[in-house]
Write a protein that holds these residues in place. Structure first.
Motif, short mmCIF file in Angstrom:
data_model
loop_
_atom_site.label_atom_id
_atom_site.label_comp_id
_atom_site.label_asym_id
_atom_site.label_seq_id
_atom_site.Cartn_x
_atom_site.Cartn_y
_atom_site.Cartn_z
N LEU A 92 0.84 -1.36 -0.02
CA LEU A 92 -0.03 -0.07 0.00
C LEU A 92 0.83 1.21 -0.01
O LEU A 92 0.40 2.28 -0.82
CB LEU A 92 -0.99 0.08 1.14
N HIS A 93 1.86 1.05 0.71
CA HIS A 93 2.98 2.18 0.68
C HIS A 93 3.47 2.65 -0.56
O HIS A 93 3.67 3.98 -1.00
CB HIS A 93 4.04 2.22 1.99
N ARG A 94 3.70 1.82 -1.37
CA ARG A 94 4.39 1.83 -2.64
C ARG A 94 3.38 2.51 -3.59
O ARG A 94 3.79 3.29 -4.25
CB ARG A 94 4.85 0.34 -3.01
N ILE A 95 2.30 1.99 -3.52
CA ILE A 95 1.29 2.58 -4.34
C ILE A 95 0.83 3.86 -3.95
O ILE A 95 0.54 4.98 -4.87
CB ILE A 95 -0.09 1.70 -4.73
N ALA A 96 0.82 4.28 -2.74
CA ALA A 96 0.47 5.54 -2.39
C ALA A 96 1.34 6.51 -2.60
O ALA A 96 1.30 7.77 -3.15
CB ALA A 96 0.22 5.62 -0.65
N VAL A 97 2.88 6.21 -2.62
CA VAL A 97 4.08 7.23 -3.06
C VAL A 97 3.81 7.43 -4.52
O VAL A 97 3.97 8.32 -5.08
CB VAL A 97 5.24 6.27 -2.67
N ALA A 98 3.42 6.26 -5.36
CA ALA A 98 3.30 6.35 -6.77
C ALA A 98 2.23 7.33 -7.30
O ALA A 98 2.17 8.12 -8.11
CB ALA A 98 3.25 5.07 -7.44
N GLU A 132 3.22 11.06 -5.82
CA GLU A 132 4.61 11.75 -6.47
C GLU A 132 4.35 11.82 -7.68
O GLU A 132 4.84 12.80 -8.44
CB GLU A 132 5.77 11.04 -5.95
N GLY A 133 3.50 10.70 -8.47
CA GLY A 133 3.37 10.81 -9.64
C GLY A 133 2.26 11.68 -10.23
O GLY A 133 1.84 11.80 -11.33
N ARG A 134 1.56 12.22 -9.22
CA ARG A 134 0.21 13.24 -9.35
C ARG A 134 -0.54 12.49 -10.43
O ARG A 134 -1.07 13.03 -11.46
CB ARG A 134 0.89 14.33 -10.04
N THR A 135 -1.08 11.37 -10.13
CA THR A 135 -2.13 10.71 -11.06
C THR A 135 -3.33 10.76 -10.18
O THR A 135 -3.54 10.56 -8.88
CB THR A 135 -1.71 9.33 -11.35
#
Length: 459
Positions: free
Chosen positions: A17-23, A26-29
């Motif tokens: 979950l942390h990995r996709i939250a960062v993506a 930070e990826g502004r999607t």
């Protein structure tokens, strides 16, 4: 495949979950949904979105872009396995009159046909397919060939449009209908479609220098559809990943899928991180080789990767033209899951029954003075490996005629035979003309060129 979302440890789920939250942040999607498959089962899925309480589920459709190509490749390999074409056939043998008549089917599958990367005219991904009504409109007539065929990997979207047209020609139906009938329906992928179906995400471009968005057009790309038209969900793509990993005899055999993920064109540098097989991309990431595909269309990016050695696959889908790097996210999800929950080896179990003649073949054999060990595996399979480090290890599949066929590495495709002596025992092994004997360079009648009658000496 049963959908299960609670089979991973809480610490693993938190890391994913942390990995996709960062993506997503930070990826502004606007949104990002992801899933992990372990041993053919969907074991985790989660999402992050810009609207609190309204993150997408694994059943929301996203456009998957070039992941479409993996489906087209499977349709083409089905034709090959049925004997309707050969991968060495030039395209013109089955679909004459295109600017790529001389490129072979295999070269098109591997993006090695040398033809142009994109269509002439307006950007095909953002314009209606009606602008390119005929196959002749998807490639330049004057110079469609950018490189000599078969010499290098040169990614080509029109190449896959031609493969879709090839499927239509040989099946007598649209590639979308063939896809539904031969792949989607048998695999239970009822949320994978050519055009979006509710619920689906809208595609957006995010301004590079400000946190504002612009809707992207949702186009029907027509003849270019086989290059990137499909819409799918995380749950459906989990089923697709399970199929690509293990095969399904109703759709495509596991041996053919293994052929698809072997590199089809050599790497151009020693430190390669990516390659391409027959419709599947290869990626080196975090010490493992993954296969699958990335995808992008205006408003969407996608990534699906499979790690054979870990029994894992991961999917990431986002609805922004750029930013989230979903292929990297999917690869990271595999690495995180493998790190937190490494695959348990299968318990050792003895073979259920052993043929005494096969058991007698096991043990040391010598190719000249080079020592090898022959081991017996399940289903009468043999494994030959050098004992002093060498690289010529191979597995051999038993054949009905009493021989074995090499499955991998140096001896792939070669025949292994146990040659009988006059008394009925095994004299030696013949492996593609190489002779392996029970002692170094003996007996003399089996070794090509004979053996010095004085035998081994000090000098």
């Amino acid at each position: 495949m049963t959908d299960q979302y609670d089979e991973l440890l809480p610490t693993t789920r938190r890391a994913l979950l942390h990995r996709i939250a960062v993506a997503q942040s930070e990826g502004r999607t606007p949104s990002l949904v992801a899933a992990v498959v372990r041993d053919g089962r969907l074991v985790w899925s989660d999402a992050r979105g810009m609207v609190d309480g309204h993150a997408p589920t694994a059943d929301v459709q996203y456009r998957i872009g070039s992941l479409t190509k993996t489906f087209v490749a499977v349709l083409v390999l089905r034709l090959r396995d049925e004997g309707l074409l050969d991968l060495a056939d030039p395209l013109g043998r089955h679909l004459p009159g295109t600017p790529a008549d001389d490129a072979t089917v295999a070269q098109l599958l591997a993006h090695a046909g040398g033809i142009a990367a994109e269509t002439p005219g307006p950007w095909w991904e953002r314009t209606d397919g009606a602008l390119r009504p005929a196959l002749g409109d998807i490639l330049e007539r004057e110079r469609p060939q950018k490189h000599p065929a078969g010499r290098r990997h040169h990614y080509s979207n029109p190449g896959y449009a031609l493969l879709g047209a090839l499927v239509e020609r040989l099946r007598g139906d649209s590639w979308g209908e063939v896809l539904h009938r031969e792949i989607l329906e048998p695999l239970g992928m009822d949320r994978t479609t050519l055009l979006p179906r509710h619920p689906h995400a809208g595609g957006f471009a995010v301004h590079p220098w400000a946190d504002v968005m612009l809707p992207e057009p949702l186009t029907d790309t027509g003849l270019m559809g086989p290059a990137g038209q499909l819409w799918s969900t995380a749950a459906d793509l989990a089923r697709w990943a399970a199929f690509l990993a293990g095969g399904d005899d109703e759709v495509l055999a596991a041996d053919t899928l293994a052929e698809m993920r072997r590199p089809a064109v050599g790497p151009e540098s020693d430190d390669w991180t990516g390659g391409y097989g027959l419709g599947l991309q290869l990626l080196r990431h975090d010490g493992r080789v993954l296969y699958g595909h990335s995808g992008s269309m205006p408003g969407f990016t996608a990534g699906l990767w499979i790690s054979e050695k870990d029994g894992l696959a991961a999917i990431a889908l986002a609805n922004a033209t750029s930013g989230a790097n979903t292929p990297l996210v999917a690869a990271d999800l595999i690495a995180l899951t493998a790190r937190h929950e490494p695959r348990l080896p299968e318990p050792w179990r003895p073979l259920p029954a052993v043929d005494p003649d096969l058991l007698a073949l096991t043990g040391p054999w010598y190719w000249g003075a080079s020592a090898h060990a022959l081991r017996l595996k399940a289903n009468r399979m043999l494994e030959l490996a050098p004992l002093a480090g060498g690289t010529r290890s191979s597995r051999f599949r038993a054949e009905p005629d009493g021989t074995w066929t090499g499955l991998d590495n140096y001896y792939a495709g070669e025949t292994l035979r146990a040659v009988p002596a006059a008394d009925g025992s095994v004299s030696h092994l013949d492996l593609g003309s190489f002779v392996l004997t029970r002692e170094p360079y003996g007996p003399s009648d089996a070794v090509p060129g004979g053996v010095d009658p004085q035998g081994w000496s000090a000098g």
